[in-house]
Enzyme design. Structure first.
Site, PDB file in Angstrom:
ATOM      1  N   ARG A 102      -3.859   2.946 -61.084  1.00  0.00           N
ATOM      2  CA  ARG A 102      -3.150   4.229 -61.068  1.00  0.00           C
ATOM      3  C   ARG A 102      -3.238   4.829 -62.455  1.00  0.00           C
ATOM      4  O   ARG A 102      -3.573   4.142 -63.421  1.00  0.00           O
ATOM      5  CB  ARG A 102      -1.683   4.033 -60.669  1.00  0.00           C
ATOM      6  CG  ARG A 102      -0.923   3.081 -61.553  1.00  0.00           C
ATOM      7  CD  ARG A 102       0.570   3.127 -61.274  1.00  0.00           C
ATOM      8  NE  ARG A 102       1.239   1.855 -61.436  1.00  0.00           N
ATOM      9  CZ  ARG A 102       1.703   1.379 -62.591  1.00  0.00           C
ATOM     10  NH1 ARG A 102       1.510   2.061 -63.717  1.00  0.00           N
ATOM     11  NH2 ARG A 102       2.344   0.232 -62.639  1.00  0.00           N
ATOM     12  N   ASN A 114      15.946  -7.142  10.145  1.00  0.00           N
ATOM     13  CA  ASN A 114      14.686  -7.802   9.838  1.00  0.00           C
ATOM     14  C   ASN A 114      14.403  -7.763   8.335  1.00  0.00           C
ATOM     15  O   ASN A 114      14.486  -6.710   7.714  1.00  0.00           O
ATOM     16  CB  ASN A 114      13.587  -7.035  10.610  1.00  0.00           C
ATOM     17  CG  ASN A 114      12.197  -7.436  10.201  1.00  0.00           C
ATOM     18  OD1 ASN A 114      11.951  -8.568   9.803  1.00  0.00           O
ATOM     19  ND2 ASN A 114      11.265  -6.487  10.315  1.00  0.00           N
ATOM     20  N   TYR A 162      -7.990   1.899 -41.263  1.00  0.00           N
ATOM     21  CA  TYR A 162      -8.703   2.739 -40.300  1.00  0.00           C
ATOM     22  C   TYR A 162      -9.287   3.950 -41.010  1.00  0.00           C
ATOM     23  O   TYR A 162      -8.581   4.662 -41.729  1.00  0.00           O
ATOM     24  CB  TYR A 162      -7.674   3.186 -39.240  1.00  0.00           C
ATOM     25  CG  TYR A 162      -8.230   3.964 -38.079  1.00  0.00           C
ATOM     26  CD1 TYR A 162      -9.335   3.515 -37.384  1.00  0.00           C
ATOM     27  CD2 TYR A 162      -7.617   5.145 -37.670  1.00  0.00           C
ATOM     28  CE1 TYR A 162      -9.833   4.235 -36.307  1.00  0.00           C
ATOM     29  CE2 TYR A 162      -8.103   5.867 -36.590  1.00  0.00           C
ATOM     30  CZ  TYR A 162      -9.216   5.405 -35.913  1.00  0.00           C
ATOM     31  OH  TYR A 162      -9.700   6.118 -34.845  1.00  0.00           O
ATOM     32  N   THR A 181       3.080  -0.470   8.607  1.00  0.00           N
ATOM     33  CA  THR A 181       2.948  -1.892   8.237  1.00  0.00           C
ATOM     34  C   THR A 181       2.015  -2.639   9.208  1.00  0.00           C
ATOM     35  O   THR A 181       1.285  -3.546   8.794  1.00  0.00           O
ATOM     36  CB  THR A 181       4.322  -2.582   8.221  1.00  0.00           C
ATOM     37  OG1 THR A 181       5.014  -2.273   9.450  1.00  0.00           O
ATOM     38  CG2 THR A 181       5.171  -2.106   7.058  1.00  0.00           C
ATOM     39  N   ALA A 224       2.746  -1.829 -59.225  1.00  0.00           N
ATOM     40  CA  ALA A 224       3.343  -0.864 -58.290  1.00  0.00           C
ATOM     41  C   ALA A 224       2.576   0.444 -58.313  1.00  0.00           C
ATOM     42  O   ALA A 224       2.044   0.858 -59.336  1.00  0.00           O
ATOM     43  CB  ALA A 224       4.802  -0.624 -58.670  1.00  0.00           C
ATOM     44  N   ALA A 270       0.807  -1.218   0.000  1.00  0.00           N
ATOM     45  CA  ALA A 270       0.000   0.000   0.000  1.00  0.00           C
ATOM     46  C   ALA A 270       0.843   1.272   0.000  1.00  0.00           C
ATOM     47  O   ALA A 270       0.325   2.363  -0.215  1.00  0.00           O
ATOM     48  CB  ALA A 270      -0.930   0.003   1.209  1.00  0.00           C
ATOM     49  N   ALA A 330       8.008  -3.212 -51.486  1.00  0.00           N
ATOM     50  CA  ALA A 330       8.429  -2.117 -50.594  1.00  0.00           C
ATOM     51  C   ALA A 330       7.347  -1.044 -50.509  1.00  0.00           C
ATOM     52  O   ALA A 330       6.723  -0.706 -51.499  1.00  0.00           O
ATOM     53  CB  ALA A 330       9.721  -1.509 -51.122  1.00  0.00           C
ATOM     54  N   GLN A 336      -6.218  -0.261   2.176  1.00  0.00           N
ATOM     55  CA  GLN A 336      -5.756   0.482   3.363  1.00  0.00           C
ATOM     56  C   GLN A 336      -5.830   1.965   2.991  1.00  0.00           C
ATOM     57  O   GLN A 336      -4.937   2.482   2.323  1.00  0.00           O
ATOM     58  CB  GLN A 336      -4.303   0.071   3.708  1.00  0.00           C
ATOM     59  CG  GLN A 336      -3.789   0.703   4.987  1.00  0.00           C
ATOM     60  CD  GLN A 336      -2.278   0.541   5.155  1.00  0.00           C
ATOM     61  OE1 GLN A 336      -1.548   0.193   4.210  1.00  0.00           O
ATOM     62  NE2 GLN A 336      -1.787   0.818   6.346  1.00  0.00           N
ATOM     63  N   ARG A 396      10.729   7.428  -1.032  1.00  0.00           N
ATOM     64  CA  ARG A 396      12.152   7.556  -1.351  1.00  0.00           C
ATOM     65  C   ARG A 396      12.425   7.267  -2.836  1.00  0.00           C
ATOM     66  O   ARG A 396      13.550   7.258  -3.298  1.00  0.00           O
ATOM     67  CB  ARG A 396      12.968   6.603  -0.461  1.00  0.00           C
ATOM     68  CG  ARG A 396      12.963   7.014   0.995  1.00  0.00           C
ATOM     69  CD  ARG A 396      13.387   5.889   1.926  1.00  0.00           C
ATOM     70  NE  ARG A 396      12.285   5.010   2.282  1.00  0.00           N
ATOM     71  CZ  ARG A 396      12.372   3.975   3.120  1.00  0.00           C
ATOM     72  NH1 ARG A 396      13.529   3.684   3.694  1.00  0.00           N
ATOM     73  NH2 ARG A 396      11.319   3.223   3.389  1.00  0.00           N
TER      74      ARG A 396
HETATM   75  C1  UD1 Z   1      10.204  -2.600   6.925  1.00  0.00           C
HETATM   76  C2  UD1 Z   1      10.297  -3.082   8.381  1.00  0.00           C
HETATM   77  C3  UD1 Z   1      11.776  -3.226   8.741  1.00  0.00           C
HETATM   78  C4  UD1 Z   1      12.458  -4.178   7.784  1.00  0.00           C
HETATM   79  C5  UD1 Z   1      12.233  -3.749   6.322  1.00  0.00           C
HETATM   80  C6  UD1 Z   1      12.720  -4.857   5.402  1.00  0.00           C
HETATM   81  C7  UD1 Z   1       8.381  -2.151   9.577  1.00  0.00           C
HETATM   82  C8  UD1 Z   1       7.912  -1.114  10.515  1.00  0.00           C
HETATM   83  N1  UD1 Z   1       9.679  -2.127   9.242  1.00  0.00           N
HETATM   84  O1  UD1 Z   1      10.797  -1.317   6.891  1.00  0.00           O
HETATM   85  O2  UD1 Z   1      11.900  -3.720  10.052  1.00  0.00           O
HETATM   86  O3  UD1 Z   1      13.838  -4.244   8.076  1.00  0.00           O
HETATM   87  O4  UD1 Z   1      10.849  -3.522   6.056  1.00  0.00           O
HETATM   88  O5  UD1 Z   1      12.665  -4.496   4.058  1.00  0.00           O
HETATM   89  O6  UD1 Z   1       7.607  -2.988   9.159  1.00  0.00           O
HETATM   90  N2  UD1 Z   1       3.253  -0.665   3.572  1.00  0.00           N
HETATM   91  C9  UD1 Z   1       1.875  -0.749   3.569  1.00  0.00           C
HETATM   92  N3  UD1 Z   1       1.175   0.118   4.342  1.00  0.00           N
HETATM   93  C10 UD1 Z   1       1.760   1.046   5.136  1.00  0.00           C
HETATM   94  C11 UD1 Z   1       3.164   1.120   5.143  1.00  0.00           C
HETATM   95  C12 UD1 Z   1       3.886   0.243   4.346  1.00  0.00           C
HETATM   96  O7  UD1 Z   1       1.294  -1.581   2.883  1.00  0.00           O
HETATM   97  O8  UD1 Z   1       1.031   1.805   5.818  1.00  0.00           O
HETATM   98  C13 UD1 Z   1       4.021  -1.602   2.722  1.00  0.00           C
HETATM   99  C14 UD1 Z   1       4.941  -0.905   1.738  1.00  0.00           C
HETATM  100  O9  UD1 Z   1       4.263  -0.686   0.510  1.00  0.00           O
HETATM  101  C15 UD1 Z   1       6.083  -1.905   1.595  1.00  0.00           C
HETATM  102  C16 UD1 Z   1       6.105  -2.622   2.936  1.00  0.00           C
HETATM  103  O10 UD1 Z   1       4.862  -2.360   3.552  1.00  0.00           O
HETATM  104  O11 UD1 Z   1       5.835  -2.838   0.561  1.00  0.00           O
HETATM  105  C17 UD1 Z   1       7.241  -2.153   3.840  1.00  0.00           C
HETATM  106  O12 UD1 Z   1       7.103  -0.764   4.064  1.00  0.00           O
HETATM  107  P1  UD1 Z   1       8.352   0.212   4.075  1.00  0.00           P
HETATM  108  O13 UD1 Z   1       7.864   1.572   4.378  1.00  0.00           O
HETATM  109  O14 UD1 Z   1       9.169   0.018   2.866  1.00  0.00           O
HETATM  110  O15 UD1 Z   1       9.122  -0.354   5.366  1.00  0.00           O
HETATM  111  P2  UD1 Z   1      10.681  -0.285   5.664  1.00  0.00           P
HETATM  112  O16 UD1 Z   1      11.010   1.048   6.189  1.00  0.00           O
HETATM  113  O17 UD1 Z   1      11.465  -0.785   4.525  1.00  0.00           O
HETATM  114 CA    CA Z   2      10.984  -1.269   2.486  1.00  0.00          CA
END
Ligand code: UD1
Ligand code: CA
Length: 479
Positions: free
Chosen positions: A467, A196, A414, A85, A450, A12, A407, A79, A17
């Site tokens: 022609r 993670n 159309y 997340t 042609a 979502a 050629a 969402q 970045r």
């Molecule tokens: C997240 C983890 C981090 C991990 C990293 C690995 C959390 C808080 N952090 O960080 O620990 O090391 O991934 O790549 O989970 N998304 C949603 N809804 C939201 C926010 C994000 O669906 O409200 C989705 C994003 O589209 C993305 C994924 O969740 O696909 C991860 O979100 P992102 O903001 O990239 O988390 P990171 O900062 O990379």
């Molecule tokens: Ca990420």
């Protein structure tokens, strides 16, 4: 084989970045949206895959429908506000509970921005996690960047965390995950290199219990899914982080540099595998092939070249440099010369195509077809051994076998409103620079002079001339 699993893909986010008109999940790696890489793997191991969509949800839903079918679309979860997340998983579990009340469900959580994740790695993780209510995948990185830090017992038990923590000092049981920004505030002089991956396997029951407990009191003011680790630990629930060696497959993509790294990594893996299987790649660093493409042994490809989607290239075909080929099947022993552009097309065996040939969607070439430079074919069938060698446009047409298109021939398909069909029957010979105003049929074995503009059907075996006859007048003398 699929497991009795429910997978949630978090997709979502906007991708702040990586500014783009596309949401981050649709940014491509080797021509495929990151979400497609993850969805395909998820679908190969689990029987239900849900995708959380939010930012530009309609675009993501359209992509899922087009590339992964109706079921993928039906299983999207909206969402509305991207509050983190943890909040994304809350939205997902609410819907999953409504649809599916099985208590003993296992939930696999994946991020759409970890595109290189493989089926093998996930199966390994699932097996390792068999008797655990909660587990996740961690990895070691020399630069922990914005990843969540995996905090283990020995690290926490140290009164002072300076100077930097080495690998060995982060031992013992997993206590919690601390997100990068919060970690840097809490332990400014310290570092942890075990991070993670964002991939978790968790009992649905646990999620229902812990999701309401998440708080947004952190540096980002977001609900973090990572907090479920600390919550579980506090309640003595057994959990484990499995640290995988293959860190490359677990890297997150948050900015253009990381996207490039992911693409290079996957490109290298795919090209190496293809070469090991007998595909010859010249200048392989500049050859980009989708993981969904099938290239047979004995194919030869010269870079730079891009082959995307579910393209298939059969044995002994060679593709010269600067070609772009997407969702196109090419038969055996064809020669595709430089600068061709093919999309959603089918090519038979022994074709000679290009340089500079263009196949648009629904172009279908039988065996032994020759297409030359600046020839465009759209939604047309070209029969066996027919030739369209120079500067022509064939659209909405049925071309028989043994036809020669001179050629500069154009099918005028159309009228500004509707498209019409041109039929060119077997062995017709079309002279250079003819226009065929569709709908029109050119009979078998007929010859078109042609420069003709053909507006009426031509029966079999005729010579059609449409022609002005040439006149050679006397020149007037000046003065
Ligand atoms: C997240 C983890 C981090 C991990 C990293 C690995 C959390 C808080 N952090 O960080 O620990 O090391 O991934 O790549 O989970 N998304 C949603 N809804 C939201 C926010 C994000 O669906 O409200 C989705 C994003 O589209 C993305 C994924 O969740 O696909 C991860 O979100 P992102 O903001 O990239 O988390 P990171 O900062 O990379
Ligand atoms: Ca990420």
């Amino acid at each position: 084989m699929t497991y009795p699993l429910t997978t949630i893909i978090l997709a979502a986010g906007k991708g702040t970045r990586m500014p783009s008109k596309n949401p981050k999940a649709l940014q491509t790696v080797l021509g495929e949206a990151m979400l497609s890489h993850v969805y395909t793997v998820a679908k190969s191991i689990s029987n239900e895959v849900y995708t959380v969509v939010g930012y530009k949800a309609d675009m993501v839903k359209e992509h899922l429908l087009k590339n992964h079918g109706e079921e993928a679309l039906q299983r999207t979860i909206f969402q509305e506000e991207q509050l983190g997340t943890g909040h994304a998983v809350q939205c997902a579990m609410k819907k999953i509970k409504e649809i599916n009340s099985q208590e003993n469900q296992k939930i696999l959580i994946l991020n759409a921005d970890v595109p290189l994740i493989s089926k093998e790695l996930l199966i390994d993780f699932i097996k390792k996690s068999e008797n655990l209510p909660l587990s996740f995948i961690s990895l070691y990185l020399p630069d922990a960047k914005s990843y969540g830090r995996v905090v283990r017992k020995e690290f926490l038990s140290k009164a002072k965390h300076t100077p930097c923590t080495k690998h060995e000092e982060n031992k013992g049981e997993v206590e919690k995950i601390i997100e990068a920004k919060d970690f840097n505030v809490l332990y400014p002089q310290s570092e942890i290199f075990e991070v993670n991956s964002g991939i978790y396997l968790v009992d649905a029951q646990l999620l229902y219990e812990f999701l309401p407990l998440l708080s947004s009191q952190n540096a980002n003011h977001e609900y973090y899914i990572t907090d479920i680790i600390g919550l579980a630990k506090e309640r003595n629930i057994s959990l484990e982080a499995f640290c995988f060696e293959n860190a490359e497959a677990l890297l997150g993509v948050n900015n253009p540099l990381e996207l490039n790294e992911a693409e290079k990594t996957l490109q290298k893996a795919i090209n190496t595998k293809l070469m090991a299987n007998g595909v010859v790649l010249h200048n392989q660093e500049s050859i980009f092939i989708s993981p969904f493409a099938e290239i047979s042994a004995g194919v030869e490809i010269y870079g730079p070249c891009e082959i995307y989607g579910n393209s298939k290239i059969a044995q002994y075909t060679s593709i010269e440099s600067h070609c772009y080929i997407k969702n196109t099947q090419i038969g055996e022993s064809c020669i595709v010369k430089s600068f061709c552009h093919f999309e959603d097309a089918i090519v038979g065996n022994n074709a000679k195509l290009g340089p500079y040939a263009r196949l648009r969607p629904q172009a279908e070439l039988a065996d032994n077809v020759h297409l030359g430079n600046f020839v465009e074919i759209k939604k047309s069938k070209i029969g066996n051994a027919s030739k369209v060698n120079h500067l022509s446009y064939i659209g909405d047409s049925l071309v028989g076998s043994g036809v020669n298109v001179g050629a500069g021939c154009i099918t005028c398909n159309y009228d500004g409103k509707n498209k019409f069909q041109t039929i060119i029957e077997d062995n017709a010979f079309l002279g250079s620079n003819c226009a065929f105003v569709a709908p029109v049929t050119i009979g078998k074995n007929s010859l078109v002079a042609a420069g003709s503009t053909i507006t009426k059907d031509i029966p079999e075996n005729r010579l059609a001339i449409a022609r002005e006859r040439q006149v050679n007048l006397n020149k007037k003398n000046k003065g």
